[in-house]
Scaffold this active site. Structure first.
Site, mmCIF file in Angstrom:
data_model
loop_
_atom_site.group_PDB
_atom_site.id
_atom_site.type_symbol
_atom_site.label_atom_id
_atom_site.label_comp_id
_atom_site.label_asym_id
_atom_site.label_seq_id
_atom_site.Cartn_x
_atom_site.Cartn_y
_atom_site.Cartn_z
ATOM 1 N N ARG A 21 -26.073 21.536 32.139
ATOM 2 C CA ARG A 21 -26.987 20.709 31.354
ATOM 3 C C ARG A 21 -26.358 20.322 30.019
ATOM 4 O O ARG A 21 -26.459 19.179 29.576
ATOM 5 C CB ARG A 21 -28.297 21.472 31.116
ATOM 6 C CG ARG A 21 -29.292 20.672 30.275
ATOM 7 C CD ARG A 21 -30.622 21.381 30.176
ATOM 8 N NE ARG A 21 -31.545 20.640 29.320
ATOM 9 C CZ ARG A 21 -32.792 20.989 29.082
ATOM 10 N NH1 ARG A 21 -33.272 22.089 29.650
ATOM 11 N NH2 ARG A 21 -33.559 20.269 28.293
ATOM 12 N N ASP B 154 -18.601 -4.108 41.804
ATOM 13 C CA ASP B 154 -18.189 -3.598 43.113
ATOM 14 C C ASP B 154 -16.745 -3.107 43.122
ATOM 15 O O ASP B 154 -16.491 -1.928 43.318
ATOM 16 C CB ASP B 154 -18.410 -4.644 44.203
ATOM 17 C CG ASP B 154 -18.256 -4.047 45.591
ATOM 18 O OD1 ASP B 154 -18.770 -2.927 45.803
ATOM 19 O OD2 ASP B 154 -17.605 -4.668 46.441
ATOM 20 N N HIS C 215 -14.496 1.721 42.747
ATOM 21 C CA HIS C 215 -15.799 1.123 43.063
ATOM 22 C C HIS C 215 -16.767 1.391 41.919
ATOM 23 O O HIS C 215 -16.896 2.519 41.451
ATOM 24 C CB HIS C 215 -16.351 1.720 44.357
ATOM 25 C CG HIS C 215 -17.718 1.220 44.709
ATOM 26 N ND1 HIS C 215 -17.956 -0.077 45.103
ATOM 27 C CD2 HIS C 215 -18.925 1.841 44.698
ATOM 28 C CE1 HIS C 215 -19.245 -0.227 45.344
ATOM 29 N NE2 HIS C 215 -19.854 0.916 45.099
ATOM 30 N N GLY D 126 -21.168 5.963 40.785
ATOM 31 C CA GLY D 126 -22.251 6.811 41.263
ATOM 32 C C GLY D 126 -22.452 6.718 42.755
ATOM 33 O O GLY D 126 -21.805 5.934 43.455
ATOM 34 N N GLU D 127 -23.370 7.532 43.219
ATOM 35 C CA GLU D 127 -23.681 7.579 44.639
ATOM 36 C C GLU D 127 -24.296 6.261 45.089
ATOM 37 O O GLU D 127 -24.911 5.536 44.307
ATOM 38 C CB GLU D 127 -24.634 8.749 44.903
ATOM 39 C CG GLU D 127 -24.077 10.100 44.472
ATOM 40 C CD GLU D 127 -25.110 11.211 44.525
ATOM 41 O OE1 GLU D 127 -26.029 11.115 45.372
ATOM 42 O OE2 GLU D 127 -25.009 12.158 43.733
ATOM 43 N N SER D 128 -24.131 5.962 46.359
ATOM 44 C CA SER D 128 -24.635 4.704 46.900
ATOM 45 C C SER D 128 -26.158 4.653 46.831
ATOM 46 O O SER D 128 -26.846 5.651 47.043
ATOM 47 C CB SER D 128 -24.171 4.549 48.355
ATOM 48 O OG SER D 128 -24.679 3.361 48.924
ATOM 49 N N GLY D 129 -26.686 3.473 46.524
ATOM 50 C CA GLY D 129 -28.123 3.265 46.529
ATOM 51 C C GLY D 129 -28.841 3.659 45.261
ATOM 52 O O GLY D 129 -30.078 3.658 45.223
ATOM 53 N N LEU D 130 -28.106 3.984 44.185
ATOM 54 C CA LEU D 130 -28.749 4.395 42.935
ATOM 55 C C LEU D 130 -28.995 3.232 41.979
ATOM 56 O O LEU D 130 -29.524 3.431 40.894
ATOM 57 C CB LEU D 130 -27.906 5.478 42.243
ATOM 58 C CG LEU D 130 -27.925 6.848 42.920
ATOM 59 C CD1 LEU D 130 -27.087 7.846 42.136
ATOM 60 C CD2 LEU D 130 -29.350 7.359 43.062
ATOM 61 N N GLY D 131 -28.578 2.020 42.355
ATOM 62 C CA GLY D 131 -28.899 0.867 41.519
ATOM 63 C C GLY D 131 -27.892 0.565 40.430
ATOM 64 O O GLY D 131 -28.273 0.158 39.325
ATOM 65 N N LYS D 132 -26.602 0.733 40.739
ATOM 66 C CA LYS D 132 -25.572 0.448 39.732
ATOM 67 C C LYS D 132 -25.584 -1.028 39.331
ATOM 68 O O LYS D 132 -25.487 -1.368 38.151
ATOM 69 C CB LYS D 132 -24.190 0.845 40.270
ATOM 70 C CG LYS D 132 -24.036 2.336 40.513
ATOM 71 C CD LYS D 132 -22.631 2.690 40.943
ATOM 72 C CE LYS D 132 -22.312 2.194 42.343
ATOM 73 N NZ LYS D 132 -23.126 2.855 43.386
ATOM 74 N N SER D 133 -25.674 -1.916 40.313
ATOM 75 C CA SER D 133 -25.659 -3.348 40.004
ATOM 76 C C SER D 133 -26.927 -3.771 39.264
ATOM 77 O O SER D 133 -26.876 -4.597 38.345
ATOM 78 C CB SER D 133 -25.497 -4.168 41.288
ATOM 79 O OG SER D 133 -24.239 -3.921 41.893
ATOM 80 N N GLU E 4 -23.703 -8.571 42.624
ATOM 81 C CA GLU E 4 -24.547 -8.510 43.816
ATOM 82 C C GLU E 4 -25.722 -7.574 43.580
ATOM 83 O O GLU E 4 -25.538 -6.403 43.234
ATOM 84 C CB GLU E 4 -23.748 -8.015 45.027
ATOM 85 C CG GLU E 4 -24.586 -7.968 46.297
ATOM 86 C CD GLU E 4 -23.881 -7.276 47.444
ATOM 87 O OE1 GLU E 4 -24.453 -7.249 48.544
ATOM 88 O OE2 GLU E 4 -22.766 -6.755 47.243
#
Length: 318
Positions: free
Chosen positions: A252, A185, A146, A161-168, A210
């Site tokens: 870091r 996706d 994914h 990355g984690e869901s909702g972080l704006g990859k698309s 998307e």
């Protein structure tokens, strides 16, 4: 998962136009396949096709000018023995190349043993190259991940990355900066040899991106042909995380470059923290440029460590 089926008739139809070959013997064995034991053991397509060789069973055997000479230029008894040994190799198919005429004894052997034999005017070397490339991809280990897979500055980069972080959304911004989309996706990944992972888009999702709030975007229609790619080799994974995840799970300044195992191949990995106000697209492009330097043997962090060591030595000496 590695697929394990390709039959003689599928192979013949796949390259009927390119190799312009004819099916000269073993027509009744159209369903003959590569042996599963050979497919499981193969490290690449090179293990599944090659010139006639008696110590490599279960692979497609290619007969060029020299191989036909070996089979026919001897005493009748030796010729018969050499041809009969081909049956013990259990080849899925024989390919007669270099425009060689099919010896009657070889044709008879193929008919008796029900071994498909194709004949082509193309050179044996060309036939082997074509079949190896095809079989490497067909039998490659594969998985689906994914993320957003892109061509960034000529490098194949998978954004995860984690869901909702704006990859698309990040992918869309990178496209506006002149980079290319491979897949959004779902990304199909294949290990085409021991050190190379190739990724492409599932046919259902080709050219589509998307974006939440907007919906599906046809990137090819909006930005043009140069904004999409059919496939790329995976060289870098960019993983997006929230601030708390970065502080909890990552250093870091990692002493060694991060990697992630994909189908048994270590792939370079960069972790980027997502917070309001950061230009993530610029950070991704900077990470890609730094990775290109690393692939060329230039490690900025190690150079800094060496510079720091020399400074400490000078300070201690004074």
């Amino acid at each position: 998962m590695k697929p394990n089926v390709v039959s003689a008739d599928v192979l013949f139809e796949e390259f009927r136009n390119l190799l312009k070959w004819e099916w000269v013997a073993g027509l009744g064995a159209s369903e003959r396949r590569f042996a599963e034991v050979a497919v499981r053991a193969a490290r690449s397509g090179a293990d599944l096709v090659g010139y006639l060789n008696y110590i490599h069973p279960y692979r497609a055997q290619v007969l060029g000018e020299r191989e036909i000479a070996y089979l026919t230029n001897a005493t009748p008894e030796d010729c018969k023995r050499r041809i009969a040994r081909i049956v013990t190799l259990e080849p899925p198919v024989l390919v007669l190349a270099d425009g060689q005429a099919a010896p009657d004894e070889v044709v008879s052997m193929c008919e008796r043993a029900q071994i498909p034999m194709f004949s082509t005017q193309e050179s044996a070397a060309f036939v082997i190259d074509v079949l190896r490339a095809y079989l490497s991809k067909h039998f490659a280990d594969r998985t689906t991940m994914h993320g957003v897979f892109m061509d960034i500055l000529g490098l194949g980069v998978l954004i995860t990355g984690e869901s909702g972080l704006g990859k698309s959304e990040l992918g869309l911004e990178l496209i506006t900066r002149g980079n290319g989309l491979v897949a959004d996706d779902a990304v199909d990944l294949y290990r085409i040899n021991q050190t190379t992972i190739e990724g492409k888009c599932p046919e259902l999702l080709q050219n589509l991106l998307e974006v939440r709030g907007i919906g599906l975007l046809d990137i090819r229609a909006i930005f043009g042909e140069t904004a999409v790619r059919r496939r790329m080799r995976l060289k870098l994974i960019v993983h997006l995380v929230r601030k708390e995840t970065l502080e909890r799970d990552y250093e870091r300044l990692p002493y060694e470059p991060l990697t992630q195992d994909v189908l048994g191949v270590p792939v370079l990995k960069v972790v980027i923290q997502v917070v309001a106000g950061r230009n993530i697209a610029v950070l991704v492009e900077a990470a890609v440029r730094n990775t290109i330097l690393q692939l060329r043997g230039i490690d900025t962090y190690q150079e800094f460590v060496e510079r720091h060591r020399r400074a400490m030595e000078r300070g201690g000496a004074s």
